[in-house]
Design a protein around this motif. Structure first.
Motif, PDB file in Angstrom:
ATOM      1  N   ARG A 187       0.629  -1.176  -0.107  1.00  0.00           N
ATOM      2  CA  ARG A 187      -0.156   0.111   0.053  1.00  0.00           C
ATOM      3  C   ARG A 187       1.108   1.251  -0.534  1.00  0.00           C
ATOM      4  NH1 ARG A 187      -4.483   1.423   5.092  1.00  0.00           N
ATOM      5  NH2 ARG A 187      -2.581   2.300   6.649  1.00  0.00           N
ATOM      6  N   PHE A 188       1.921   1.090   1.071  1.00  0.00           N
ATOM      7  CA  PHE A 188       2.747   2.398   0.740  1.00  0.00           C
ATOM      8  C   PHE A 188       3.710   2.594  -0.288  1.00  0.00           C
ATOM      9  CE2 PHE A 188       7.424   4.524   2.608  1.00  0.00           C
ATOM     10  CZ  PHE A 188       6.225   5.938   2.631  1.00  0.00           C
ATOM     11  N   GLN A 189       4.485   3.080  -1.238  1.00  0.00           N
ATOM     12  CA  GLN A 189       5.568   2.922  -1.956  1.00  0.00           C
ATOM     13  C   GLN A 189       6.671   4.315  -1.474  1.00  0.00           C
ATOM     14  OE1 GLN A 189       5.325   1.345  -5.877  1.00  0.00           O
ATOM     15  NE2 GLN A 189       3.796   0.195  -4.805  1.00  0.00           N
ATOM     16  N   ALA A 190       7.050   4.289  -1.279  1.00  0.00           N
ATOM     17  CA  ALA A 190       8.376   5.001  -0.704  1.00  0.00           C
ATOM     18  C   ALA A 190       8.966   6.576  -1.838  1.00  0.00           C
ATOM     19  CB  ALA A 190       9.710   4.696   0.095  1.00  0.00           C
ATOM     20  N   GLU A 191       8.257   7.803  -1.630  1.00  0.00           N
ATOM     21  CA  GLU A 191       8.824   8.378  -2.603  1.00  0.00           C
ATOM     22  C   GLU A 191      10.463   8.737  -2.159  1.00  0.00           C
ATOM     23  OE1 GLU A 191       5.612  11.293  -2.132  1.00  0.00           O
ATOM     24  OE2 GLU A 191       4.335  10.230  -3.276  1.00  0.00           O
ATOM     25  N   ARG A 192      11.018   9.009  -1.824  1.00  0.00           N
ATOM     26  CA  ARG A 192      12.406   9.274  -1.052  1.00  0.00           C
ATOM     27  C   ARG A 192      13.147   8.193  -0.159  1.00  0.00           C
ATOM     28  NH1 ARG A 192      11.377  13.052   4.280  1.00  0.00           N
ATOM     29  NH2 ARG A 192       9.868  12.489   4.965  1.00  0.00           N
ATOM     30  N   PRO A 193      13.875   8.142   0.123  1.00  0.00           N
ATOM     31  CA  PRO A 193      14.476   7.176   1.428  1.00  0.00           C
ATOM     32  C   PRO A 193      14.372   7.235   2.440  1.00  0.00           C
ATOM     33  CG  PRO A 193      16.407   8.746   0.056  1.00  0.00           C
ATOM     34  CD  PRO A 193      15.080   9.315  -0.446  1.00  0.00           C
ATOM     35  N   THR A 194      13.770   6.322   2.560  1.00  0.00           N
ATOM     36  CA  THR A 194      12.544   5.927   3.789  1.00  0.00           C
ATOM     37  C   THR A 194      12.728   5.235   4.793  1.00  0.00           C
ATOM     38  OG1 THR A 194      10.927   6.789   3.035  1.00  0.00           O
ATOM     39  CG2 THR A 194       9.925   5.977   4.933  1.00  0.00           C
ATOM     40  N   ARG A 195      13.206   5.890   6.189  1.00  0.00           N
ATOM     41  CA  ARG A 195      13.065   4.925   7.240  1.00  0.00           C
ATOM     42  C   ARG A 195      12.608   4.532   7.826  1.00  0.00           C
ATOM     43  NH1 ARG A 195      15.651   7.180  12.468  1.00  0.00           N
ATOM     44  NH2 ARG A 195      17.110   5.340  12.961  1.00  0.00           N
ATOM     45  N   VAL A 196      12.662   2.837   8.241  1.00  0.00           N
ATOM     46  CA  VAL A 196      10.969   2.904   8.812  1.00  0.00           C
ATOM     47  C   VAL A 196      10.926   2.439   9.994  1.00  0.00           C
ATOM     48  CG1 VAL A 196       8.904   0.770   7.837  1.00  0.00           C
ATOM     49  CG2 VAL A 196      10.491   1.961   5.912  1.00  0.00           C
ATOM     50  N   GLY A 197      10.221   1.856  10.779  1.00  0.00           N
ATOM     51  CA  GLY A 197      10.582   2.143  12.305  1.00  0.00           C
ATOM     52  C   GLY A 197       9.195   0.822  12.531  1.00  0.00           C
ATOM     53  N   LEU A 198       9.087  -0.893  13.026  1.00  0.00           N
ATOM     54  CA  LEU A 198       8.837  -1.735  12.740  1.00  0.00           C
ATOM     55  C   LEU A 198       7.765  -1.659  14.403  1.00  0.00           C
ATOM     56  CD1 LEU A 198       7.538  -3.987  11.727  1.00  0.00           C
ATOM     57  CD2 LEU A 198       8.924  -5.597  12.257  1.00  0.00           C
ATOM     58  N   VAL A 199       6.460  -1.603  14.563  1.00  0.00           N
ATOM     59  CA  VAL A 199       6.426  -1.570  16.048  1.00  0.00           C
ATOM     60  C   VAL A 199       5.517  -2.405  16.736  1.00  0.00           C
ATOM     61  CG1 VAL A 199       4.797   0.447  17.210  1.00  0.00           C
ATOM     62  CG2 VAL A 199       6.402   0.950  15.363  1.00  0.00           C
ATOM     63  N   ALA A 200       5.439  -3.259  17.082  1.00  0.00           N
ATOM     64  CA  ALA A 200       4.929  -4.463  17.971  1.00  0.00           C
ATOM     65  C   ALA A 200       3.467  -3.956  18.334  1.00  0.00           C
ATOM     66  CB  ALA A 200       6.085  -4.349  19.401  1.00  0.00           C
ATOM     67  N   MET A 201       2.464  -3.742  17.551  1.00  0.00           N
ATOM     68  CA  MET A 201       0.825  -3.516  17.249  1.00  0.00           C
ATOM     69  C   MET A 201       0.223  -3.924  16.407  1.00  0.00           C
ATOM     70  SD  MET A 201      -1.226  -1.555  19.853  1.00  0.00           S
ATOM     71  CE  MET A 201      -0.123  -1.508  21.215  1.00  0.00           C
ATOM     72  N   GLY A 202      -0.812  -4.083  16.586  1.00  0.00           N
ATOM     73  CA  GLY A 202      -1.179  -5.164  15.161  1.00  0.00           C
ATOM     74  C   GLY A 202      -2.429  -4.337  15.525  1.00  0.00           C
ATOM     75  N   TYR A 203      -3.446  -5.413  14.389  1.00  0.00           N
ATOM     76  CA  TYR A 203      -4.658  -4.920  14.527  1.00  0.00           C
ATOM     77  C   TYR A 203      -5.833  -6.041  16.024  1.00  0.00           C
ATOM     78  CZ  TYR A 203      -5.263  -8.399  10.603  1.00  0.00           C
ATOM     79  OH  TYR A 203      -4.566  -9.871  10.094  1.00  0.00           O
ATOM     80  N   ALA A 204      -4.100  -6.947  16.436  1.00  0.00           N
ATOM     81  CA  ALA A 204      -4.841  -7.647  17.306  1.00  0.00           C
ATOM     82  C   ALA A 204      -4.818  -7.152  18.389  1.00  0.00           C
ATOM     83  CB  ALA A 204      -3.778  -9.011  17.144  1.00  0.00           C
ATOM     84  N   ASP A 205      -4.701  -5.818  18.428  1.00  0.00           N
ATOM     85  CA  ASP A 205      -3.940  -5.550  19.708  1.00  0.00           C
ATOM     86  C   ASP A 205      -5.617  -4.696  19.746  1.00  0.00           C
ATOM     87  OD1 ASP A 205      -2.049  -6.620  20.396  1.00  0.00           O
ATOM     88  OD2 ASP A 205      -1.189  -5.664  19.045  1.00  0.00           O
ATOM     89  N   GLY A 206      -6.035  -4.807  18.799  1.00  0.00           N
ATOM     90  CA  GLY A 206      -7.377  -3.443  18.991  1.00  0.00           C
ATOM     91  C   GLY A 206      -6.693  -2.439  17.638  1.00  0.00           C
ATOM     92  N   TYR A 207      -5.665  -1.826  17.683  1.00  0.00           N
ATOM     93  CA  TYR A 207      -5.100  -0.862  15.808  1.00  0.00           C
ATOM     94  C   TYR A 207      -6.127  -1.511  15.073  1.00  0.00           C
ATOM     95  CZ  TYR A 207      -2.722   2.847  14.823  1.00  0.00           C
ATOM     96  OH  TYR A 207      -1.917   4.473  13.537  1.00  0.00           O
ATOM     97  N   PRO A 208      -6.456  -0.071  14.649  1.00  0.00           N
ATOM     98  CA  PRO A 208      -7.804  -0.456  13.784  1.00  0.00           C
ATOM     99  C   PRO A 208      -6.887  -0.712  12.276  1.00  0.00           C
ATOM    100  CG  PRO A 208      -6.698   1.694  14.402  1.00  0.00           C
ATOM    101  CD  PRO A 208      -6.969   1.615  15.188  1.00  0.00           C
ATOM    102  N   ARG A 209      -6.996  -1.706  11.452  1.00  0.00           N
ATOM    103  CA  ARG A 209      -6.642  -1.849  10.568  1.00  0.00           C
ATOM    104  C   ARG A 209      -6.960  -0.628   8.936  1.00  0.00           C
ATOM    105  NH1 ARG A 209      -7.594  -4.747   5.732  1.00  0.00           N
ATOM    106  NH2 ARG A 209      -5.985  -5.741   4.620  1.00  0.00           N
ATOM    107  N   THR A 210      -8.002  -0.460   9.632  1.00  0.00           N
ATOM    108  CA  THR A 210      -8.257   0.735   8.308  1.00  0.00           C
ATOM    109  C   THR A 210      -7.401   2.127   8.530  1.00  0.00           C
ATOM    110  OG1 THR A 210      -9.673   2.001   9.998  1.00  0.00           O
ATOM    111  CG2 THR A 210     -10.348  -0.131   8.084  1.00  0.00           C
ATOM    112  N   ALA A 211      -7.145   2.252   9.183  1.00  0.00           N
ATOM    113  CA  ALA A 211      -5.431   3.386   9.352  1.00  0.00           C
ATOM    114  C   ALA A 211      -4.900   3.167   8.186  1.00  0.00           C
ATOM    115  CB  ALA A 211      -4.903   3.615  10.776  1.00  0.00           C
ATOM    116  N   PRO A 212      -5.141   4.676   7.293  1.00  0.00           N
ATOM    117  CA  PRO A 212      -4.305   4.990   6.311  1.00  0.00           C
ATOM    118  C   PRO A 212      -3.158   5.405   6.274  1.00  0.00           C
ATOM    119  CG  PRO A 212      -5.590   6.843   6.395  1.00  0.00           C
ATOM    120  CD  PRO A 212      -6.473   5.689   8.115  1.00  0.00           C
ATOM    121  N   ASP A 213      -2.308   5.884   5.349  1.00  0.00           N
ATOM    122  CA  ASP A 213      -0.776   6.115   5.810  1.00  0.00           C
ATOM    123  C   ASP A 213      -1.230   7.707   5.874  1.00  0.00           C
ATOM    124  OD1 ASP A 213       0.370   3.349   3.896  1.00  0.00           O
ATOM    125  OD2 ASP A 213       0.080   4.344   2.551  1.00  0.00           O
ATOM    126  N   GLY A 214      -0.486   8.285   6.867  1.00  0.00           N
ATOM    127  CA  GLY A 214      -0.766   9.801   7.588  1.00  0.00           C
ATOM    128  C   GLY A 214      -1.185   9.028   8.657  1.00  0.00           C
TER     129      GLY A 214
END
Ligand SMILES: *Cc1c(COP(=O)(O)O)cnc(C)c1O
Length: 355
Positions: A253-280
């Motif tokens: 869904r996301f494609q980098a437009e510039r060199p991008t530093r990505v942080g991987l976070v221990a949180m997901g929709y199984a924790d209740g964070y909404p899968r519908t959350a868009p980029d941004g």
């Protein structure tokens, strides 16, 4: 240990309850249904036990959980009973119940309680979901009174659009309620959180604040005077650089437009964070604002660290709370704070402050 957790600020909960009651005047039932909107019903109810006038829950099972924890204050069943067998528990545990339908009045008629029930008679003032129609209210009141099995009958209604200050619906509902109940005695209750915060005309004997207790305003924007109770947070567990044009995560869904530093976070929709959350969608990392990038997965999500060079493995990530207002996340994800809070699961609830 997985760093995903929800911190629950009990001092903020108490502050918000007291603020609601002061704004509204009279008494206030703390609405702790649905596990206190995800915050832990027993712990929240115990925290308020020395100040609250009572509680409201959806159903008997939720009330019994509070009674089992030693809570003795009044508890109102907002949906009343679903079957006659529940009336024995209502009596034994001294619960209050909403009567919103003729079938519930019939169950009371046929019961033989040792002491009278306390009933909140619900008026359908325009939401058309539950409650007696305005022209049926006096007859319903007389029917309940006539059973000889009820003590006090409170009168209540519920708003459909109190979170929309510019539509006439709420004022119309108040007028309809007042007209339908004008000849009847007993305490009144009209205001939910939006009513307490935004509708002076909705103030009666009892308020029923829910979402505001947890620090969210049902209207968009930042809640004036309220303190957020839940902080949903986790940590960065890995960092990688991706090149312009590189995809990230499920569905690319996301494609980098510039060199991008990505942080991987221990949180997901199984924790209740909404899968519908868009980029941004807003998040904060070590107290600095940044954004979600890439689709939320079950156990992980990814955030943009490109402009946060000091952030790295172990950095604290706030998904919502004091730094990231929950209404901003809800608006971004196409939902409301209520749903976000009620959905929180799997993460540890850690309580701060309190008595
Ligand atoms: C849930 C509920 C409330 C609380 O609503 P909030 O918008 O969370 O304040 C009040 N009254 C009734 C009847 C409810 O079902």
């Amino acid at each position: 240990m997985r760093p995903a957790r929800a911190l629950i600020d009990l001092d903020a909960l108490r502050h918000n309850y007291l603020l609601a009651r002061e704004r509204h005047g009279g008494r206030a039932l703390a609405v702790v249904k649905a596990n206190a909107y995800g915050h832990g019903a027993v712990r929240c109810a115990l925290e308020l036990a020395d100040v609250a006038d009572g509680y409201a829950v959806a159903c008997l099972e939720e009330a019994l959980e509070l009674r089992a924890a030693g809570i003795r204050l009044p508890i109102l069943l907002l949906e009343g009973v679903f079957e006659a067998a529940e009336l024995a528990d209502v009596e034994r545990e001294n619960l209050w119940m909403v009567v919103h339908h003729a079938e519930q009045a019939r169950m009371i008629e046929q019961a033989s309680p040792a002491r009278p029930y306390t009933v909140w008679l619900k008026v359908n003032s325009g939401m058309n979901r539950a409650g007696f129609r305005p022209e049926e209210v006096v007859a319903a009141w007389n029917r309940l009174q006539g059973t000889g099995k009820v003590g006090e009958i409170a009168l209540m209604t519920h708003f459909a659009r109190a979170d929309e200050p510019d539509v006439p619906g709420t004022a119309e509902q108040i007028a309809t309620f007042d007209m339908a109940t004008a000849t009847l005695p007993g305490p009144r209750s009209v205001a939910n959180s939006a009513g307490v915060l935004h509708w002076r005309a909705a103030r009666r004997d009892w308020a029923r604040p829910g979402i505001l207790l947890y620090g969210a305003d049902p209207l968009p924007g930042e809640p004036g005077g309220l303190r957020p109770v839940m902080t949903l947070e986790s940590r960065i567990m890995a960092v990688r650089e991706i090149a312009p044009g590189a995809p990230l995560g499920y569905g690319a869904r996301f494609q980098a437009e510039r060199p991008t530093r990505v942080g991987l976070v221990a949180m997901g929709y199984a924790d209740g964070y909404p899968r519908t959350a868009p980029d941004g969608t807003p998040v904060s990392v070590d107290g600095r604002p940044t954004r979600l990038i890439g689709r939320v997965s079950m156990d992980m999500l990814t955030v943009d660290l490109t402009d946060l060079p000091a952030a790295g493995i172990g950095s604290r990530v706030e998904l919502w709370g004091r730094e990231v207002g929950i209404n901003r996340v809800a608006a971004s994800a196409g939902t409301i704070s209520y749903e976000l809070l009620c959905n929180v699961k799997r993460v540890r609830l850690e309580y701060l402050g309190g008595r």
